[in-house]
Design an enzyme around this catalytic site. Structure first.
Site, PDB file in Angstrom:
ATOM      1  N   HIS A  79       0.850  -1.187   0.000  1.00 29.36           N
ATOM      2  CA  HIS A  79       0.000   0.000   0.000  1.00 29.36           C
ATOM      3  C   HIS A  79       0.886   1.236   0.000  1.00 29.36           C
ATOM      4  O   HIS A  79       1.866   1.302   0.725  1.00 29.36           O
ATOM      5  CB  HIS A  79      -0.885   0.012   1.248  1.00 29.36           C
ATOM      6  N   ASP A 158     -15.346   3.155   5.707  1.00 24.16           N
ATOM      7  CA  ASP A 158     -14.226   4.018   5.309  1.00 24.16           C
ATOM      8  C   ASP A 158     -14.677   5.043   4.274  1.00 24.16           C
ATOM      9  O   ASP A 158     -14.262   6.196   4.311  1.00 24.16           O
ATOM     10  CB  ASP A 158     -13.059   3.192   4.760  1.00 24.16           C
ATOM     11  N   ARG A 165     -14.121  13.177   6.607  1.00 24.15           N
ATOM     12  CA  ARG A 165     -12.801  13.718   6.972  1.00 24.15           C
ATOM     13  C   ARG A 165     -12.332  14.731   5.946  1.00 24.15           C
ATOM     14  O   ARG A 165     -11.761  15.767   6.284  1.00 24.15           O
ATOM     15  CB  ARG A 165     -11.784  12.574   7.088  1.00 24.15           C
ATOM     16  N   SER A 180      -8.027   3.689   8.452  1.00 22.48           N
ATOM     17  CA  SER A 180      -8.560   3.682   7.088  1.00 22.48           C
ATOM     18  C   SER A 180      -7.788   2.682   6.208  1.00 22.48           C
ATOM     19  O   SER A 180      -8.366   1.868   5.496  1.00 22.48           O
ATOM     20  CB  SER A 180      -8.465   5.114   6.525  1.00 22.48           C
ATOM     21  N   LYS A 184      -8.906  -1.521   5.126  1.00 27.89           N
ATOM     22  CA  LYS A 184      -9.061  -1.953   3.726  1.00 27.89           C
ATOM     23  C   LYS A 184      -8.138  -3.130   3.410  1.00 27.89           C
ATOM     24  O   LYS A 184      -8.489  -4.017   2.644  1.00 27.89           O
ATOM     25  CB  LYS A 184      -8.795  -0.776   2.790  1.00 27.89           C
TER      26      LYS A 184
END
Ligand code: URA
Length: 411
Positions: A79, A158, A165, A180, A184
């Site tokens: 990620h 999310d 947010r 977050s 995921k």
């Protein structure tokens, strides 16, 4: 909910069941946007303990479906926290798979000035990024890798929280970002993760202490769910690769995979991150394996196999070209490149590539390079490209700036 907001406002630690009730209540409409926004702001100012972040993460995962791989299939994922010209996923996913790892990657779309791997992949004619869960799992088992779009059914909390947010200035909180991201990853089914935390003027985390705090928290939260994880903090004050856009970045990734890219920095980033993925997948001699599979063309063949499995073809990939219309931005004085505004270049390329899939920008200089008056700094491709828009993104100084490393820290 009011009590919970007050407690967080006053810096107290909320228990797991409170986080569960907050997330479930928000999704059910019992907690409204005003209350949730107040909670997010309190969380941002007061911070979340690792235990609280893990509780929030768990509650978020439970808001939707989870992908599960068969027990005998160990799957890794990577990620990036978001950057400009970040082609690492496009190369590292097939590269790690070519070395024997199984990689299941769910990716997002562009966010602000940062690019999205899904938008990039979709410029390959015919390629599908919407895969059913069964097709995603089967593809990873059959060929070793898949990159698909995050679906609406995974972590719906999310999606709602991120949008709130974004509207309330509560994105840059270590705990909220970690929850977050890790939620995921957990829902995506992989068993181990590499986090590439970007640090610099074009990243969410603009300074090293914040980026290191996020890296540590990502690893700690992932491990609290028994998921081995590694994190790298990498430089993001200038574009990582040379190309900025969508299809133009696929072209750069294709050339890197074919051994034709001249850019050493992006190659190094790919090899460092892939090696971390291979460590998690327990592949021997990870650095050597990664460099070998990149140089031999095995990673390119794996990339072709992956895009073919997702509906595209080798001919479609190899037929991708940048638009013929080119505008060049030149240095107006001699000196050293001391700054490249990656945020501005990211925004410009998003606008240009919205019109033509392979339009965008190619940056011809790096911070620290010596330039003469008239040196080409960047090229804009496509009908909307304008050299006058590119020029202000480059700063030139008399003295060379301090060199910045590619990788600041690993955790
Ligand atoms: N990327 C995410 O997925 N979530 C965040 O909160 C920030 C970056």
């Amino acid at each position: 909910m009011r009590r919970a907001i007050e407690e967080k406002r006053d810096g107290r630690v909320l228990l797991p069941e409170r986080w569960e009730a907050i997330v479930a209540g928000y999704l059910a409409g019992k907690v409204d946007d005003a209350q949730m926004a107040a909670m997010l702001m309190a969380a941002l100012w007061r911070g979340l303990s690792t235990q609280e972040t893990a509780s929030l993460t768990k509650a978020m995962v439970e808001s939707g479906e989870r992908i599960r791989f068969p027990d005998d299939t160990f799957v890794v994922d990577k990620h990036s926290s978001g950057g400009v010209s970040d082609i690492v996923s496009l190369v590292a996913v097939p590269l790690a798979a070519a070395c024997g790892a199984r990689v299941a990657k769910l990716s997002g779309r562009a966010l602000g000035h940062t690019g999205g791997t899904i938008d990039k992949l979709e410029t390959i004619p015919g390629l599908r990024t919407t895969l059913s869960v069964d097709a995603f799992v089967a593809q990873v088992q059959r060929i070793g890798c898949a990159i698909a779009a995050q679906t609406e059914r995974l972590v719906p909390a999310d999606k709602r929280l991120y949008a709130l947010r974004d509207r309330t200035g509560t994105v840059p909180s270590v705990g909220l970002i970690a929850a977050s991201i890790v939620s995921k990853k957990l829902a995506g089914g992989a068993h181990a993760y590499v986090f590439d935390v970007k640090c610099g003027s074009a990243a969410f985390m603009q300074n090293l202490p914040d980026a290191e705090a996020l890296a540590r928290e990502l690893v700690a939260v992932a491990r609290s769910f028994d998921r081995p994880a590694r994190a790298l903090v990498t430089e993001m004050s200038e574009p990582l690769g040379r190309s900025i856009g969508t299809g133009i970045e696929v072209i750069e990734a294709r050339e890197l995979l074919r051994g034709r890219s001249g850019d050493g920095r992006v190659r190094e980033a790919v090899l460092r991150i892939t090696a971390e993925m291979l460590v998690l997948a327990r592949i021997a001699a990870p650095e050597k394996a990664a460099a070998g599979a990149l140089d031999s063309g095995a990673a390119y063949e794996k990339f072709v196999e992956m895009i073919e499995a997702q509906g595209a073809s080798r001919a479609a990939l190899e037929g991708m070209r940048v638009p013929e219309r080119i505008e060049e931005a030149y240095a107006t004085r001699a000196g050293y490149v001391s700054g490249v505004d990656a945020v501005e270049l990211g925004n410009l390329s998003r606008a240009w590539s919205a019109r033509e899939a392979t339009a965008g920008i190619r940056v011809e200089v790096r911070i620290g390079d010596r330039v003469e008056r008239g040196t080409v700094l960047a090229r804009g491709f496509g009908s909307a490209a304008a050299a006058t828009a590119l020029e202000p993104a480059f700063e030139i100084a008399d003295a060379p700036p301090q060199a910045r490393p590619l990788v600041y820290a690993t955790f």
